[in-house]
Design an enzyme around this catalytic site. Structure first.
Site, PDB file in Angstrom:
ATOM      1  CD  GLU A 270      -2.347   1.511   2.645  1.00  0.00           C
ATOM      2  OE1 GLU A 270      -2.384   2.716   2.970  1.00  0.00           O
ATOM      3  OE2 GLU A 270      -2.665   0.579   3.397  1.00  0.00           O
ATOM      4  CB  CYS A 307      -3.027   5.526   3.716  1.00  0.00           C
ATOM      5  SG  CYS A 307      -3.980   4.427   4.767  1.00  0.00           S
TER       6      CYS A 307
END
Length: 539
Positions: A270, A307
């Site tokens: 990620e 994020c």
């Protein structure tokens, strides 16, 4: 300096053993004060790292075939061990990251909760993907053999800790929990920004391994120079998959190393996302002040170091858009900077903000106030338009922290064109009223090709850990858009299917045996047979 009742050793834990590193030392830094925290953490060299991966390989067979009850009990023991040192963990993590206790307590609860969630997955067993097709000897033109399929663990997994989540994406976080739930031993590369937190959680996992009578190679915690020891870990032939949360540069470097191995392996990384938020006209006919406050709160929470922070927002040009930006300015006036995770992250944020602000056609909507501690810069919102956004790729670069860019669009067609030009993202959010549904219907198929999660009338920060969550998306948000790093589907990353054809019954592994001794959910001759639920199973 923070104190805890547990004496930290400053050493790696290799298959249950505390091992001083031979590759130098590092210390954590309190980002609020700049003070160095003890102890010094010794760093492994590559030869020592090989001890951890060799032990993980030795543990693979026995751990991969653990029966569901014992396996689930192990995950639950980890959760209980973490909760037993919760006070020490929150104190140490606060000193190492600057994050407030309320945020850390919530993150710790999420961490233990997802361990218990994966325990319930293990008990039910549908992640094993068991399929049975009985032989049809009289089938024409050819008989069908007896075929049975299950998913097996890949083997040892390397997991890298994230800077921004010292619990939930760290030592016993989602990647570790899902890999262990799949039956894969884990070699965890601790993040050097919060090593004491990593050691405390690493001990909790190690103690659970011992208490459950498992091979000690099921878990190792390693400290080392980020680039060199991380690359060595991914190159190691005993590692079969990688879980990573961090920067695009870090993730792509690991991907390149994994792809260049004699036997390439998957890297589930990620990386970067600016999580576009699209505000449609109808949404601006409601409470604009509340909408602006929600945007600023989502942007500035945890100093924007999430994020899923909204780094990009589309708003209509014209009076309604102007009213919204004025409300954003008022909301941001009440926002002060919060301590960022490390001096390096704060420095990178300032560089990113300076670079964005220097772009032609980009202006400042508003700035908040500087925070009261070191490395707590003022949050900022910029503005531009669609032609500038489409022409300049710098406007799509992630700035990790409380900075966002507002793009004004003049028509639905211009908005659609801009969305089509976006990179892959973790999330996209639509703020809309019923009158906006036709435009939203045109946007949805475009967004489905760009993101892993689509929200309506909310904000992307805050990721629920459950059965249906997708925390992933097309590159560069992640390295593999088919997966998620949050939720029970995350376990699928660390499994692969194996079929057994005409094997004698006494050689079949328990999941595909005729008697179904583990009481798993299975598909038999094309029909789903649910698990036989017992106490502790998911209802």
């Amino acid at each position: 300096m923070t104190t805890t009742t547990t004496t930290l050793t400053g050493h790696s834990i290799l298959a249950g053993r505390e091992v001083p590193g031979a590759g130098g030392t590092t210390r954590a830094v309190d980002p609020a004060t700049g003070e160095h925290l003890g102890p010094a953490y010794t760093l492994l060299d590559e030869a020592q790292l090989a001890e951890a991966t060799a032990a993980a390989e030795e543990a693979s067979a026995s751990f991969g075939d653990l029966d569901p009850q014992a396996h689930a009990g192990f995950l639950e023991r980890i959760a209980a061990n973490i909760e037993a040192v919760a006070g020490e963990l929150v104190e140490r993590a606060g000193a190492e990251t600057g994050l407030p206790a309320a945020r850390l307590n919530g993150e710790l609860a999420r961490t233990t909760g997802q361990l218990r969630l994966f325990a319930s997955v293990v008990r039910q067993g549908d992640h094993r993907g068991v399929r049975v097709e009985h032989a049809l000897p009289d089938r024409t033109p050819l008989p069908r053999p007896d075929l049975r399929q299950r998913k097996v663990p890949l083997g040892p997994v390397a997991v890298f800790g994230a800077s921004n989540f010292p619990f939930a994406f760290s030592t016993a976080g989602g990647d570790t929990a899902s890999a262990l739930a799949a039956g894969c031993p884990v070699v965890f590369k601790a993040h050097n920004a919060h090593p004491g937190t990593g050691e405390l959680v690493g001990r909790a996992v190690t103690d659970a391994v011992a208490a459950c009578g498992l091979h000690p190679g099921v878990f190792s915690l390693v400290y080392g120079p980020g680039a060199s020891i991380g690359q060595a870990l991914v190159r190691d032939p005993r590692i079969t998959a990688v879980g990573f949360t961090g920067s695009r540069a870090g993730g792509t470097a690991l991907m390149a190393t994994a792809a260049a191995r004699p036997v390439p392996i998957p890297v589930y990384a990620e990386m970067s996302s600016i999580n576009p938020v699209v505000v449609l006209e109808g949404a601006l006919r409601g409470d604009v002040e509340a909408l602006a406050r929600g945007y600023v709160a989502s942007l500035t929470g945890s100093s924007g170091q999430l994020c899923t922070a909204p780094g990009l927002l589309f708003v209509p040009a014209g009076e309604t858009g102007e009213a919204f930006l004025a409300a954003v300015e008022r909301a941001l006036a009440d926002a002060a900077g919060q301590t960022m995770l490390t001096p390096g992250i704060a420095g990178s944020w300032r560089e990113g903000v300076d670079a964005l602000g220097a772009q032609e056609g980009v202006g400042v909507v508003a700035r908040g106030a500087e925070g009261s501690t070191q490395h707590a810069p003022a949050p900022v919102v910029f503005e531009s338009d669609v032609p500038t956004f489409r022409a300049n790729p710098v406007l799509q670069e992630e700035i990790f922290g409380a900075a966002s860019l507002v793009i004004r669009y003049r028509s639905p067609e211009e908005l659609l064109g801009a969305v089509r030009r976006m990179e892959g993202q973790l999330t996209a959010t639509l703020h809309l009223a019923e009158e906006d549904h036709p435009i939203a219907a045109a946007l949805l198929p475009v967004l489905e090709r760009k993101v892993g999660r689509i929200l309506a009338n909310g904000w992307p920060t805050g990721v629920d850990v459950g059965e249906a969550m997708v925390h992933g998306g097309p590159f560069p948000a992640t390295s593999d858009a088919r997966t998620t790093s949050v939720g029970t589907l995350a376990i699928e990353r660390f499994l692969r299917p194996v079929a057994y054809q005409n094997l004698p019954g006494d050689l079949l592994p328990p999941p595909v045996q005729e008697a179904n001794p583990w009481h798993l959910t299975r598909r038999v001759d094309g029909r789903l047979q649910p698990a036989e639920h017992t106490e502790g199973d998911r209802a």
